[in-house]
Design an enzyme around this catalytic site. Structure first.
Site, PDB file in Angstrom:
ATOM      1  N   GLN A 224       3.122   7.460  15.270  1.00 25.91           N
ATOM      2  CA  GLN A 224       2.181   8.470  15.691  1.00 25.91           C
ATOM      3  C   GLN A 224       1.903   9.033  14.289  1.00 25.91           C
ATOM      4  OE1 GLN A 224       5.144  11.431  18.271  1.00 25.91           O
ATOM      5  NE2 GLN A 224       6.518  11.183  16.280  1.00 25.91           N
TER       6      GLN A 224
ATOM      7  N   LYS B 126       1.619   3.672  -3.248  1.00 22.44           N
ATOM      8  CA  LYS B 126       0.766   5.095  -3.280  1.00 22.44           C
ATOM      9  C   LYS B 126       2.249   6.099  -3.737  1.00 22.44           C
ATOM     10  CE  LYS B 126      -3.306   4.753  -1.628  1.00 22.44           C
ATOM     11  NZ  LYS B 126      -4.314   5.293  -2.703  1.00 22.44           N
TER      12      LYS B 126
ATOM     13  N   GLY C 190      -2.014   0.373  23.085  1.00 19.50           N
ATOM     14  CA  GLY C 190      -2.572   1.921  22.886  1.00 19.50           C
ATOM     15  C   GLY C 190      -2.248   3.205  22.918  1.00 19.50           C
TER      16      GLY C 190
ATOM     17  N   TYR D 292       0.758  -0.814   0.090  1.00 18.07           N
ATOM     18  CA  TYR D 292       0.035  -0.141  -0.439  1.00 18.07           C
ATOM     19  C   TYR D 292       0.407   1.080   0.431  1.00 18.07           C
ATOM     20  CZ  TYR D 292      -3.448   2.876   1.530  1.00 18.07           C
ATOM     21  OH  TYR D 292      -4.816   4.757   0.901  1.00 18.07           O
TER      22      TYR D 292
ATOM     23  N   SER E   6     -14.611   1.904  12.694  1.00 21.43           N
ATOM     24  CA  SER E   6     -15.458   1.461  12.932  1.00 21.43           C
ATOM     25  C   SER E   6     -15.049  -0.444  13.336  1.00 21.43           C
ATOM     26  CB  SER E   6     -15.507   0.503  11.043  1.00 21.43           C
ATOM     27  OG  SER E   6     -14.006   0.169  10.950  1.00 21.43           O
ATOM     28  N   ASN E   7     -14.356  -0.933  13.929  1.00 24.09           N
ATOM     29  CA  ASN E   7     -14.170  -1.550  15.084  1.00 24.09           C
ATOM     30  C   ASN E   7     -14.890  -1.803  15.785  1.00 24.09           C
ATOM     31  OD1 ASN E   7     -12.746  -2.827  13.274  1.00 24.09           O
ATOM     32  ND2 ASN E   7     -10.681  -3.711  14.586  1.00 24.09           N
TER      33      ASN E   7
ATOM     34  N   ARG F 113     -10.865  -1.046   9.899  1.00 24.58           N
ATOM     35  CA  ARG F 113      -9.930   0.023  10.228  1.00 24.58           C
ATOM     36  C   ARG F 113     -10.064   0.324  11.955  1.00 24.58           C
ATOM     37  NH1 ARG F 113     -10.165   4.043   5.355  1.00 24.58           N
ATOM     38  NH2 ARG F 113     -12.207   2.370   4.221  1.00 24.58           N
TER      39      ARG F 113
HETATM   40  P1  NAD Z   1     -12.864   2.189   0.012  1.00 21.68           P
HETATM   41  O1  NAD Z   1     -11.943   0.335   0.118  1.00 21.68           O
HETATM   42  O2  NAD Z   1     -13.862   1.632   0.801  1.00 21.68           O
HETATM   43  O3  NAD Z   1     -13.033   2.696  -1.549  1.00 21.68           O
HETATM   44  C1  NAD Z   1     -11.741   1.750  -2.504  1.00 21.68           C
HETATM   45  C2  NAD Z   1     -12.515   1.252  -3.686  1.00 21.68           C
HETATM   46  O4  NAD Z   1     -12.227   1.189  -4.938  1.00 21.68           O
HETATM   47  C3  NAD Z   1     -13.913   0.483  -3.625  1.00 21.68           C
HETATM   48  O5  NAD Z   1     -14.823   0.754  -4.065  1.00 21.68           O
HETATM   49  C4  NAD Z   1     -12.670  -0.644  -4.212  1.00 21.68           C
HETATM   50  O6  NAD Z   1     -14.020  -1.529  -4.809  1.00 21.68           O
HETATM   51  C5  NAD Z   1     -12.495   0.490  -5.629  1.00 21.68           C
HETATM   52  N1  NAD Z   1     -11.124  -0.662  -6.024  1.00 21.68           N
HETATM   53  C6  NAD Z   1     -10.286  -0.989  -5.097  1.00 21.68           C
HETATM   54  N2  NAD Z   1      -9.272  -1.743  -6.475  1.00 21.68           N
HETATM   55  C7  NAD Z   1     -10.196  -1.217  -6.817  1.00 21.68           C
HETATM   56  C8  NAD Z   1      -9.471  -0.994  -8.914  1.00 21.68           C
HETATM   57  N3  NAD Z   1      -8.089  -1.934  -9.295  1.00 21.68           N
HETATM   58  N4  NAD Z   1     -10.338  -0.902  -9.643  1.00 21.68           N
HETATM   59  C9  NAD Z   1     -11.065  -0.598  -9.764  1.00 21.68           C
HETATM   60  N5  NAD Z   1     -12.374   0.040  -8.218  1.00 21.68           N
HETATM   61  C10 NAD Z   1     -11.250  -0.582  -7.137  1.00 21.68           C
HETATM   62  O7  NAD Z   1     -11.709   3.296   0.997  1.00 21.68           O
HETATM   63  P2  NAD Z   1     -11.908   4.357   0.815  1.00 21.68           P
HETATM   64  O8  NAD Z   1     -11.751   4.688   2.386  1.00 21.68           O
HETATM   65  O9  NAD Z   1     -12.980   5.253   0.492  1.00 21.68           O
HETATM   66  O10 NAD Z   1     -10.571   4.872   0.500  1.00 21.68           O
HETATM   67  C11 NAD Z   1     -11.264   5.732  -0.626  1.00 21.68           C
HETATM   68  C12 NAD Z   1      -9.017   6.462  -1.380  1.00 21.68           C
HETATM   69  O11 NAD Z   1      -8.894   6.766  -0.532  1.00 21.68           O
HETATM   70  C13 NAD Z   1      -8.008   5.276  -1.215  1.00 21.68           C
HETATM   71  O12 NAD Z   1      -7.381   5.823  -2.331  1.00 21.68           O
HETATM   72  C14 NAD Z   1      -7.485   5.235  -0.668  1.00 21.68           C
HETATM   73  O13 NAD Z   1      -6.434   4.721  -0.357  1.00 21.68           O
HETATM   74  C15 NAD Z   1      -7.332   6.676  -0.072  1.00 21.68           C
HETATM   75  N6  NAD Z   1      -7.537   6.976   1.519  1.00 21.68           N
HETATM   76  C16 NAD Z   1      -8.576   6.698   2.389  1.00 21.68           C
HETATM   77  C17 NAD Z   1      -8.407   7.323   3.820  1.00 21.68           C
HETATM   78  C18 NAD Z   1      -8.956   6.440   4.388  1.00 21.68           C
HETATM   79  O14 NAD Z   1      -8.926   7.185   5.969  1.00 21.68           O
HETATM   80  N7  NAD Z   1     -10.405   6.780   5.137  1.00 21.68           N
HETATM   81  C19 NAD Z   1      -6.756   7.418   4.247  1.00 21.68           C
HETATM   82  C20 NAD Z   1      -5.728   7.582   2.615  1.00 21.68           C
HETATM   83  C21 NAD Z   1      -6.038   7.251   2.420  1.00 21.68           C
HETATM   84  N1  UDP Z   2      -6.443  -0.718  16.092  1.00 25.32           N
HETATM   85  C1  UDP Z   2      -6.402  -0.950  17.274  1.00 25.32           C
HETATM   86  N2  UDP Z   2      -7.562  -2.261  17.034  1.00 25.32           N
HETATM   87  C2  UDP Z   2      -8.196  -2.660  16.715  1.00 25.32           C
HETATM   88  C3  UDP Z   2      -7.818  -2.161  14.826  1.00 25.32           C
HETATM   89  C4  UDP Z   2      -6.576  -1.020  14.623  1.00 25.32           C
HETATM   90  O1  UDP Z   2      -5.932  -1.020  18.186  1.00 25.32           O
HETATM   91  O2  UDP Z   2      -8.913  -3.111  16.554  1.00 25.32           O
HETATM   92  C5  UDP Z   2      -5.704   0.458  15.126  1.00 25.32           C
HETATM   93  C6  UDP Z   2      -3.939   0.329  14.941  1.00 25.32           C
HETATM   94  O3  UDP Z   2      -3.373  -0.813  15.110  1.00 25.32           O
HETATM   95  C7  UDP Z   2      -3.712   1.832  14.658  1.00 25.32           C
HETATM   96  C8  UDP Z   2      -4.404   2.162  14.644  1.00 25.32           C
HETATM   97  O4  UDP Z   2      -5.631   1.702  15.358  1.00 25.32           O
HETATM   98  O5  UDP Z   2      -2.171   1.184  15.470  1.00 25.32           O
HETATM   99  C9  UDP Z   2      -5.566   2.531  13.241  1.00 25.32           C
HETATM  100  O6  UDP Z   2      -6.012   1.482  12.778  1.00 25.32           O
HETATM  101  P1  UDP Z   2      -6.146   1.120  11.041  1.00 25.32           P
HETATM  102  O7  UDP Z   2      -6.183  -0.180  10.702  1.00 25.32           O
HETATM  103  O8  UDP Z   2      -7.505   2.557  11.439  1.00 25.32           O
HETATM  104  O9  UDP Z   2      -5.662   2.566  10.311  1.00 25.32           O
HETATM  105  P2  UDP Z   2      -3.865   2.954  10.080  1.00 25.32           P
HETATM  106  O10 UDP Z   2      -3.187   2.232  10.281  1.00 25.32           O
HETATM  107  O11 UDP Z   2      -3.764   2.528   9.097  1.00 25.32           O
HETATM  108  O12 UDP Z   2      -3.713   4.419  10.457  1.00 25.32           O
END
Ligand code: NAD
Ligand code: UDP
Length: 314
Positions: free
Chosen positions: A279, A152, A210, A148, A192-193, A189
């Site tokens: 962090q 990116k 934590g 990932y 939601s968890n 995530r």
């Molecule tokens: P999400 O998983 O809900 O959405 C991703 C979407 O992309 C889904 O609808 C999935 O079906 C589609 N997808 C995945 N692979 C694909 C492919 N090969 N072809 C076509 N469609 C494809 O995730 P999200 O949280 O909505 O994230 C959206 C974007 O924002 C992502 O690029 C993610 O990296 C970026 N982003 C999100 C967060 C966040 O906190 N939500 C943080 C940083 C970056």
């Molecule tokens: N995390 C946690 N319990 C969970 C899911 C995640 O403590 O049930 C922690 C995880 O280890 C991370 C933080 O929460 O330190 C954020 O995790 P998430 O997967 O939401 O996002 P990212 O690590 O990509 O920022």
């Protein structure tokens, strides 16, 4: 579509952020084409919009070329939660890298403006805190998060090379942890968890002790910043951080979710996954000056909305 209407492509438009972006752009009168392979996104996320004749949805994988005529592209396709992007890591890298090449090729041919949904993960486990855009990051190239993070990072490289080499009109946003309604309940995530666990009176699973931090942005604020970036002055490419700088430990988040959902759940501690950043907090000075944007929704209010959504759902 009328001739002066924007024709906007959103890849990943059926996902969490993509469906909110679709909704907002349709409400502004745009013509929106959603392209999604439904790996993590669902038709359900768009169900309430399907009656709108300005919306078109295509099942398509962005790792394959796409021939459509558009004048703006938001490239969001990519699974975003660690559980989902680690499920098929090779496909995750392909989605970011081949997906960027295909969408940049489309932008080059159609002369469309293209925005990349990049991520705070490009900073890895940061040694600079909070993270400004000028920080190059500390990313493990061979770990379980690398598909990932490096995917990116390479996508950002491609965006800037298309810009330098072909004058493609690019925008890059680095999104920090965002939450809100329509997050997938099983995507692992943290927000939601914790909410799903709290509502079901199941144990709240904190990974590690934590004390690691994240800064959480409510989805409406994030979408607002994305659209502002897309419509910012030509020549402003970013990268620009978008996120909410209010920083919380995972223990603080767990306690807030427990309180707001009146839950009887107890907190348990599980092993910290490898390469989990300790962090994370955005420096959003650039977004403030260039976009005139700052987040409005604080964590408590955003969590109330999100908890209400999950209550209806489960
Ligand atoms: P999400 O998983 O809900 O959405 C991703 C979407 O992309 C889904 O609808 C999935 O079906 C589609 N997808 C995945 N692979 C694909 C492919 N090969 N072809 C076509 N469609 C494809 O995730 P999200 O949280 O909505 O994230 C959206 C974007 O924002 C992502 O690029 C993610 O990296 C970026 N982003 C999100 C967060 C966040 O906190 N939500 C943080 C940083 C970056
Ligand atoms: N995390 C946690 N319990 C969970 C899911 C995640 O403590 O049930 C922690 C995880 O280890 C991370 C933080 O929460 O330190 C954020 O995790 P998430 O997967 O939401 O996002 P990212 O690590 O990509 O920022």
């Amino acid at each position: 579509m009328s001739f002066n209407q924007n024709k906007i492509l959103i890849t990943g438009g059926a996902g969490f952020l993509g469906s909110h972006l679709t909704e907002k752009l349709l409400s502004q009168g745009n013509d929106v084409l959603v392209v999604d392979n439904f790996f993590t996104g669902t038709k359900q996320n768009l169900a309430h919009l399907l009656g709108n004749t300005n919306l078109e949805v295509i099942r398509h994988d962005v790792t394959l070329p796409l021939y459509v005529e558009v004048n703006q592209i938001y490239n969001l396709a990519c699974p975003a939660s660690p559980v989902h992007y680690q499920f098929d890591p090779v496909q995750t890298t392909k989605t970011s890298v081949h997906g960027a090449i295909n969408m940049l090729g489309l932008a080059k041919r159609t002369r469309a403006r293209i925005l990349q949904a990049s991520t705070s993960e490009v900073y890895g486990d940061p040694e600079v805190h909070p993270q400004p855009e000028s920080y190059w990051g500390k990313v493990n190239p061979i770990g379980i998060r690398s598909c990932y993070d490096e995917g990116k990072r390479c996508a950002e490289t491609l965006f800037f090379d298309y810009h330098r080499q072909h004058q493609t009109d690019i925008k890059v946003v680095r999104i920090f942890n965002t939450y809100g309604p329509r997050m997938h309940p099983n995507d692992g995530r943290v927000v939601s968890n914790f909410i799903v666990q709290a509502l079901q009176d199941k144990d709240i699973t904190i990974y590690g002790d934590g004390s690691q931090t994240r800064s959480f942005c409510y989805v409406d604020d994030l979408i607002d910043a994305m659209i502002k970036t897309m419509n910012s002055e030509k020549g402003f490419t970013g990268p620009v951080n978008i996120g909410n700088p209010d920083e919380f430990t995972m223990l603080q988040l767990a306690e807030m979710v427990l309180k707001l959902s009146n839950s009887k759940s107890k907190i348990i501690y599980q092993p910290l996954p490898s390469d989990d950043p300790k962090q994370r907090q955005p420096n959003i000075d650039l977004a403030k000056t260039k976009l005139g944007w700052r987040p409005k929704v604080n964590l408590e209010d955003g969590l109330k909305e999100t908890i209400a959504y999950f209550k209806r759902m489960i």
